[in-house]
Design an enzyme around this catalytic site. Structure first.
Site, PDB file in Angstrom:
ATOM      1  N   ASP A  61       0.853  -1.191   0.000  1.00 13.04           N
ATOM      2  CA  ASP A  61       0.000   0.000   0.000  1.00 13.04           C
ATOM      3  C   ASP A  61       0.887   1.237   0.000  1.00 13.04           C
ATOM      4  O   ASP A  61       2.099   1.140   0.180  1.00 13.04           O
ATOM      5  CB  ASP A  61      -0.972   0.009   1.186  1.00 13.04           C
ATOM      6  CG  ASP A  61      -0.272  -0.243   2.497  1.00 13.04           C
ATOM      7  OD1 ASP A  61       0.860   0.237   2.669  1.00 13.04           O
ATOM      8  OD2 ASP A  61      -0.856  -0.926   3.366  1.00 13.04           O
ATOM      9  N   ASP A  63       1.497   5.319   1.182  1.00 14.04           N
ATOM     10  CA  ASP A  63       1.176   6.453   2.044  1.00 14.04           C
ATOM     11  C   ASP A  63       1.802   7.697   1.442  1.00 14.04           C
ATOM     12  O   ASP A  63       2.928   7.660   0.952  1.00 14.04           O
ATOM     13  CB  ASP A  63       1.757   6.239   3.449  1.00 14.04           C
ATOM     14  CG  ASP A  63       1.121   5.051   4.136  1.00 14.04           C
ATOM     15  OD1 ASP A  63      -0.115   4.957   4.098  1.00 14.04           O
ATOM     16  OD2 ASP A  63       1.851   4.209   4.685  1.00 14.04           O
ATOM     17  N   ASP A 149       8.920   6.044  13.154  1.00 12.87           N
ATOM     18  CA  ASP A 149       9.475   5.057  14.091  1.00 12.87           C
ATOM     19  C   ASP A 149      10.912   4.629  13.781  1.00 12.87           C
ATOM     20  O   ASP A 149      11.798   4.746  14.621  1.00 12.87           O
ATOM     21  CB  ASP A 149       8.549   3.834  14.213  1.00 12.87           C
ATOM     22  CG  ASP A 149       8.089   3.258  12.883  1.00 12.87           C
ATOM     23  OD1 ASP A 149       8.524   3.744  11.820  1.00 12.87           O
ATOM     24  OD2 ASP A 149       7.290   2.296  12.901  1.00 12.87           O
TER      25      ASP A 149
HETATM   26  P1  ATP Z   1       3.624  -2.019   5.956  1.00  5.69           P
HETATM   27  O1  ATP Z   1       4.454  -2.403   4.797  1.00  5.69           O
HETATM   28  O2  ATP Z   1       3.339  -3.157   6.858  1.00  5.69           O
HETATM   29  O3  ATP Z   1       2.400  -1.204   5.611  1.00  5.69           O
HETATM   30  P2  ATP Z   1       4.553   0.475   7.008  1.00  5.69           P
HETATM   31  O4  ATP Z   1       5.906   0.886   7.533  1.00  5.69           O
HETATM   32  O5  ATP Z   1       4.100   1.163   5.764  1.00  5.69           O
HETATM   33  O6  ATP Z   1       4.589  -1.083   6.826  1.00  5.69           O
HETATM   34  P3  ATP Z   1       2.239   1.579   8.202  1.00  5.69           P
HETATM   35  O7  ATP Z   1       1.519   1.168   9.440  1.00  5.69           O
HETATM   36  O8  ATP Z   1       1.550   1.576   6.904  1.00  5.69           O
HETATM   37  O9  ATP Z   1       3.525   0.671   8.150  1.00  5.69           O
HETATM   38  O10 ATP Z   1       2.809   3.030   8.498  1.00  5.69           O
HETATM   39  C1  ATP Z   1       3.283   3.912   7.498  1.00  5.69           C
HETATM   40  C2  ATP Z   1       4.418   4.739   8.049  1.00  5.69           C
HETATM   41  O11 ATP Z   1       3.971   5.550   9.137  1.00  5.69           O
HETATM   42  C3  ATP Z   1       5.584   3.948   8.617  1.00  5.69           C
HETATM   43  O12 ATP Z   1       6.486   3.516   7.620  1.00  5.69           O
HETATM   44  C4  ATP Z   1       6.216   4.943   9.568  1.00  5.69           C
HETATM   45  O13 ATP Z   1       6.966   5.914   8.886  1.00  5.69           O
HETATM   46  C5  ATP Z   1       4.992   5.636  10.136  1.00  5.69           C
HETATM   47  N1  ATP Z   1       4.503   4.959  11.353  1.00  5.69           N
HETATM   48  C6  ATP Z   1       3.577   3.973  11.411  1.00  5.69           C
HETATM   49  N2  ATP Z   1       3.344   3.593  12.669  1.00  5.69           N
HETATM   50  C7  ATP Z   1       4.122   4.369  13.436  1.00  5.69           C
HETATM   51  C8  ATP Z   1       4.324   4.482  14.836  1.00  5.69           C
HETATM   52  N3  ATP Z   1       3.660   3.713  15.676  1.00  5.69           N
HETATM   53  N4  ATP Z   1       5.211   5.409  15.267  1.00  5.69           N
HETATM   54  C9  ATP Z   1       5.885   6.223  14.402  1.00  5.69           C
HETATM   55  N5  ATP Z   1       5.739   6.150  13.084  1.00  5.69           N
HETATM   56  C10 ATP Z   1       4.879   5.254  12.600  1.00  5.69           C
HETATM   57 MG    MG Z   2       2.151   0.916   4.850  1.00  3.32          MG
END
Ligand code: ATP
Ligand code: MG
Length: 469
Positions: A61, A63, A149
């Protein structure tokens, strides 16, 4: 060595030189970035999708982040909706049905403690342990980067200019497969304890190195998970076990205290004498889940929870029966109790409890092969899940191979062959008057322990979850 991340200079890189495969980037995400930029705002892809592109993986996905606030973002796109309270974002939707894609757009965030400082807009709130309850202070791209994070999750990609901005050495960490927390580890975990679970998820999913200081901080802060709303943890648990490295994730979690705070009853059973059998059932189930995810087959949360809570349920069931409670009643009371206890750590929605209960309920029906229930069982939408569960149980010696083979065979039979198999089973079954029967119906009013239990019962009879195995 601790890095002073706030003093790091951003570096700009060419996405082409970094090896980004643009064909893996969603056209809709590119449209959103373009839309924001055309309206005069910044627009970048950020987070997991940039990390995945850098690591040669196809993002699942996308963002987007921008300096536009949620109301401004909403005005730019036709199908845009502001969602979330703790963390407000905008969902921009494209397509319909199976083609539907949602791009999440977030405004640059600042550290919550900047709320009252000059140059920052918005509001924030923290609990007494420092957990962030309201994370809506908007800031600049620089501060947005350092409040993410991990370093590998804090890179900004402009798909139109084909550039990547890195504020925290994320590119180097992605190349060396190192998971590094941005800022003070203990502080970042207390702000949001879910970050500890995310460490384990990315460690397992991406094969990252996690340093001793992070592991030590997880042990120190694991108990903070108790303060996280149990409903949020349900979503996190699904992400932990439905991402194609569930078995590895389990083994990693097992090395930390996190598992205890997510599945206390499960951990208790595993640590009992003979609990290694239960753990091998769990690992087998998680390996199967990984295979299914790898083949793009659906996986259901109910199956995961039916597996995790199987021995806690069995233990409680046996305890009740040994106290003289009728098996039929004991079944309902035990499952209600186990679900209730689990929900105090990780909420189990009704749509999960109902089918999980059914999978358990079908076990004794499958084991006993009561002739008049066989056709109905085979037609039951939960049959595949219950049958897979039976296979797992056979692997650890809870069910005989004959029974499992019988169910394997009957699925491939035509109507006449089925009838003949069922008749043969009746013949064999005669004279076996001790055959135990499975729970057929919910006990009469009064026998149930609570109104919630009655609700589960009616839901279990008419479940809504899907299992298309
Ligand atoms: P995935 O591939 O599983 O979606 P992801 O890193 O994109 O992994 P998401 O939950 O979609 O995870 O979050 C998007 C982004 O938002 C992360 O890459 C990070 O930069 C930020 N983020 C998400 N959760 C947190 C958190 N709990 N604290 C700080 N930053 C966060
Ligand atoms: Mg993501």
């Amino acid at each position: 060595m601790k890095r002073k991340l706030t003093h790091l200079k951003p570096t700009q890189h060419s996405a082409v030189e970094l090896g980004f495969d643009k064909s893996c980037v969603s056209q809709n995400a590119i449209k959103v970035v373009r839309g924001l930029q055309s309206a005069g705002f910044d627009g970048y892809l950020v987070g997991g999708c940039v990390r995945d592109l850098l690591m040669g993986r196809k993002p699942k996905d996308f963002d987007v982040t921008t300096n536009a606030n949620p109301e401004q973002i909403k005005k730019i796109f036709d199908r845009a909706r502001i969602i979330g309270r703790r963390f407000k974002i905008v969902h921009v939707t494209f397509g319909r049905g199976r083609e539907r894609e949602i791009i999440e757009v977030a405004t640059y965030r600042a550290m919550p403690d900047s709320a009252n400082k000059k140059g920052f807009r918005g509001r924030s709130k923290a609990s007494s342990t420092g957990r962030i309850l309201d994370d809506n202070v908007y800031g600049t791209i620089e501060v947005d980067a350092i409040r993410r994070d991990f370093t590998i999750n804090a890179m900004y990609y402009d798909p139109n200019k084909e550039t990547v901005i890195d504020f925290v050495n994320g590119i180097e960490d992605a190349k060396t497969k190192t998971l590094r927390i941005i800022g003070d580890i203990n502080l970042r975990f207390s702000e949001d304890p879910v970050r500890m679970i995310r460490v384990v998820r990315f460690q397992s999913k991406l094969g990252l190195q996690v340093g001793e200081s992070i592991l030590a901080a997880i042990e120190k802060n694991a108990a903070l998970l108790q303060d996280v709303p149990a409903a949020r943890l349900f979503e996190e648990v699904l992400k932990l076990f439905h991402h194609s490295a569930a078995a590895k994730t389990w083994l990693r979690l097992r090395e930390t205290l996190l598992l205890y705070y997510l599945f206390p009853q499960t951990v208790k059973c595993i640590n009992q004498e003979g609990g290694d059998k239960f753990e091998s059932l769990i690992l087998s189930a998680l390996n199967n889940t990984d295979k299914r995810v790898g083949q793009n087959k659906p996986v259901i949360p109910a199956y995961l929870f039916a597996v995790m809570l199987w021995w806690p349920f069995k233990t409680e069931f046996k305890r009740l029966v040994s106290k003289g409670v009728r098996r039929n009643e004991a079944f309902w009371i035990a499952s209600d109790l186990v679900f209730k206890q689990q929900s105090s750590s990780v909420t189990l929605p009704l749509r999960v409890k109902g089918p999980a209960h059914e999978i358990w309920e079908m076990q004794s029906l499958l084991e006993n092969r009561i002739p008049r229930s066989i056709e109905r069982l085979l037609e039951n939408r939960r049959f595949r899940a219950a049958y897979d569960f039976l296979l797992l149980r056979q692997e650890i010696g809870e069910v005989s191979k004959d029974i499992v083979d019988w169910w394997t065979e009957i699925q491939d039979c035509d109507f006449h062959q089925r009838q003949s198999m069922i008749e043969t089973t009746v013949e064999k079954g005669r004279g076996n008057s001790n055959q135990k029967r499975g729970p057929k119906r919910h006990p009469k009013k009064g026998a149930a322990s609570s109104a919630a239990e009655n609700k589960i019962a009616s839901k279990a009879r008419n479940p809504t979850g899907k299992y298309n195995g």
